[in-house]
Design a protein around this motif. Structure first.
Motif, short mmCIF file in Angstrom:
data_model
loop_
_atom_site.label_atom_id
_atom_site.label_comp_id
_atom_site.label_asym_id
_atom_site.label_seq_id
_atom_site.Cartn_x
_atom_site.Cartn_y
_atom_site.Cartn_z
N LYS A 96 0.83 -1.21 0.00
CA LYS A 96 0.00 0.00 0.00
C LYS A 96 0.86 1.26 0.00
O LYS A 96 0.50 2.26 -0.63
CB LYS A 96 -0.94 0.00 1.21
CG LYS A 96 -1.95 -1.12 1.21
CD LYS A 96 -2.83 -1.07 2.45
CE LYS A 96 -3.90 -2.16 2.42
NZ LYS A 96 -3.31 -3.52 2.46
N VAL A 97 1.98 1.21 0.69
CA VAL A 97 2.84 2.39 0.81
C VAL A 97 3.79 2.53 -0.37
O VAL A 97 4.04 3.63 -0.86
CB VAL A 97 3.64 2.33 2.13
CG1 VAL A 97 4.70 3.43 2.18
CG2 VAL A 97 2.70 2.45 3.31
N PHE A 98 4.32 1.39 -0.87
CA PHE A 98 5.33 1.44 -1.92
C PHE A 98 4.79 1.02 -3.29
O PHE A 98 4.07 0.03 -3.40
CB PHE A 98 6.50 0.52 -1.57
CG PHE A 98 7.34 0.98 -0.41
CD1 PHE A 98 7.95 2.23 -0.43
CD2 PHE A 98 7.52 0.16 0.70
CE1 PHE A 98 8.73 2.65 0.64
CE2 PHE A 98 8.29 0.58 1.77
CZ PHE A 98 8.89 1.83 1.74
N ALA A 99 5.20 1.76 -4.31
CA ALA A 99 5.05 1.30 -5.68
C ALA A 99 6.15 0.26 -5.91
O ALA A 99 7.20 0.31 -5.27
CB ALA A 99 5.21 2.47 -6.65
N PRO A 100 5.93 -0.70 -6.81
CA PRO A 100 6.95 -1.72 -7.04
C PRO A 100 8.25 -1.10 -7.59
O PRO A 100 8.23 -0.36 -8.57
CB PRO A 100 6.30 -2.64 -8.08
CG PRO A 100 4.83 -2.41 -7.93
CD PRO A 100 4.69 -0.97 -7.58
N THR A 101 9.36 -1.36 -6.95
CA THR A 101 10.68 -0.95 -7.42
C THR A 101 11.62 -2.13 -7.24
O THR A 101 11.26 -3.13 -6.61
CB THR A 101 11.23 0.24 -6.61
OG1 THR A 101 11.36 -0.15 -5.24
CG2 THR A 101 10.31 1.46 -6.70
N LYS A 102 12.82 -2.03 -7.77
CA LYS A 102 13.79 -3.11 -7.60
C LYS A 102 14.01 -3.41 -6.12
O LYS A 102 14.08 -4.56 -5.70
CB LYS A 102 15.12 -2.74 -8.26
CG LYS A 102 15.10 -2.78 -9.79
CD LYS A 102 16.49 -2.46 -10.34
CE LYS A 102 16.50 -2.52 -11.86
NZ LYS A 102 17.85 -2.18 -12.40
#
Length: 355
Positions: free
Chosen positions: A223-229
């Protein structure tokens, strides 16, 4: 210990402080002299935030860090290292010393001196209001002519009258965050916690990172983070652990007491912030039933002494970096760096009397 870390000291809210100067104008002496007039305070009379130090001074701090860090690392001199490191970074470096000392001399890699490349360094020196403790961030590379690949935080230790590195994060991309700079090249410090102008503060980001490890991001993380490496890598650590031992054991992550609650934030060009913070988590490996055992690896010897265990609880201290928007949008975890700082667990029955 630099570089690399195998895997801060203070919370710096943005303080507002204004000192207003009131001028009293007096007329000529005499009965008809006009009454004293007060000049209305203006923006020009307010105390303005000033840079925490100059760019030249910041480069001197970085140079001193590299020099003394090399001297300390050569002999694993904790006392000397303590003069240039503090907070989570010092804990991580000391754990690396401890891990090395647990190896036989023949298995220890010879130490190779290093230094940060000042020519490629990108400085983020914030303007700070009166009373704020001084710090700055820097994007750094330990390879000459290579673009910076890590973000470090240096904080002043007034009681010792020196600057120390308190945090460093290895970035997943050499594309640096777009920190907002004024005409003179200085950044703006913003509150890392309880900041109503940001979509997430350091406490929420820390909770989300821990959720990535403990649940795979099921609750707060996704919920807090967009997908990143970086966030995907944390989720993968969780999922890999779930199947690591098959039906012979379990591997579970959890949050734990975190001594390093300080966080640092700089305003970004989009009105959001770059937030640098730390967290601590544990990983507990355990056998499924008696008759099985966990055999410590060579890097565990300093803590576990080659004694087979029924379960092992590892503690990790980590530094994290995220960009946060000023809107209700997901944040982006852009890098994190962890180091194992402890390991313990009950020996198997046959070793209990010897351990």
């Amino acid at each position: 210990m630099e570089p690399p870390i195998r895997t801060a000291r203070r919370s710096l809210p943005l303080l507002t402080s204004a000192v207003c100067l009131t001028l009293t104008l007096t007329g000529c002496a005499g009965e008809d002299a006009p009454a004293p007039a007060r000049k209305t305070p203006s923006a020009d009379t307010a105390a303005k935030p000033v840079p925490s130090l100059s760019a030249a001074q910041a480069r001197d701090v970085i140079t001193r860090y590299s020099k003394i860090n090399n001297e300390a690392n050569a002999d694993r001199n904790r006392r000397l290292l303590d003069t240039v490191e503090d907070g989570p970074l010092y804990a991580m470096s000391v754990s690396d010393y401890t891990e090395t000392e647990g190896l036989p001399a023949k298995d220890r890699d010879p130490y190779k001196p290093w230094s940060y490349d000042l020519a490629s360094a990108k400085l983020y020196i914030p303007r700070l209001a009166a009373g704020q403790e001084r710090w700055f961030a820097a994007a750094l590379s330990s390879e000459k002519d290579k673009a910076p690949s890590r973000l470090a935080v240096f904080a002043e230790q007034p009681q010792h009258k020196r600057w120390e590195m308190v945090s460093v994060v290895d970035l997943d991309s050499q594309k640096l965050p777009d920190v907002a700079l004024d005409r003179e090249g200085y950044a703006t410090a913003v509150a890392a916690n309880d900041n109503k102008h940001l979509a997430a503060d350091a406490d929420l980001l820390r909770t989300a990172v821990l959720d990535n490890f403990t649940t795979g991001g099921t609750n707060t993380g996704s919920k807090v983070f967009a997908p990143t490496k970086a966030s995907k890598r944390q989720v993968k650590v969780h999922s890999d652990a779930a199947t690591r031992f098959g039906d012979k054991g379990t591997s579970v992550f959890d949050g734990t007491d975190n001594r390093f609650t300080d966080a640092y934030a700089l305003k970004t060009a989009d009105g959001g912030a770059l937030v640098l913070f730390s967290h601590t988590h544990t990983q507990t490996d355990a056998v499924a039933h008696s008759g099985l055992q966990l055999n410590p690896g060579k890097d565990d010897r300093a803590w576990l002494h080659n004694v087979p265990r029924m379960s092992i609880r590892y503690t990790f201290v980590c530094n994290d970096a995220a960009t946060v928007t000023a809107k209700a949008e997901p944040s982006r975890l852009i890098g994190y760096t962890c180091a194992r700082t402890d390991a313990s667990g009950p020996p198997v029955a046959s070793w209990s009397h010897r351990a």
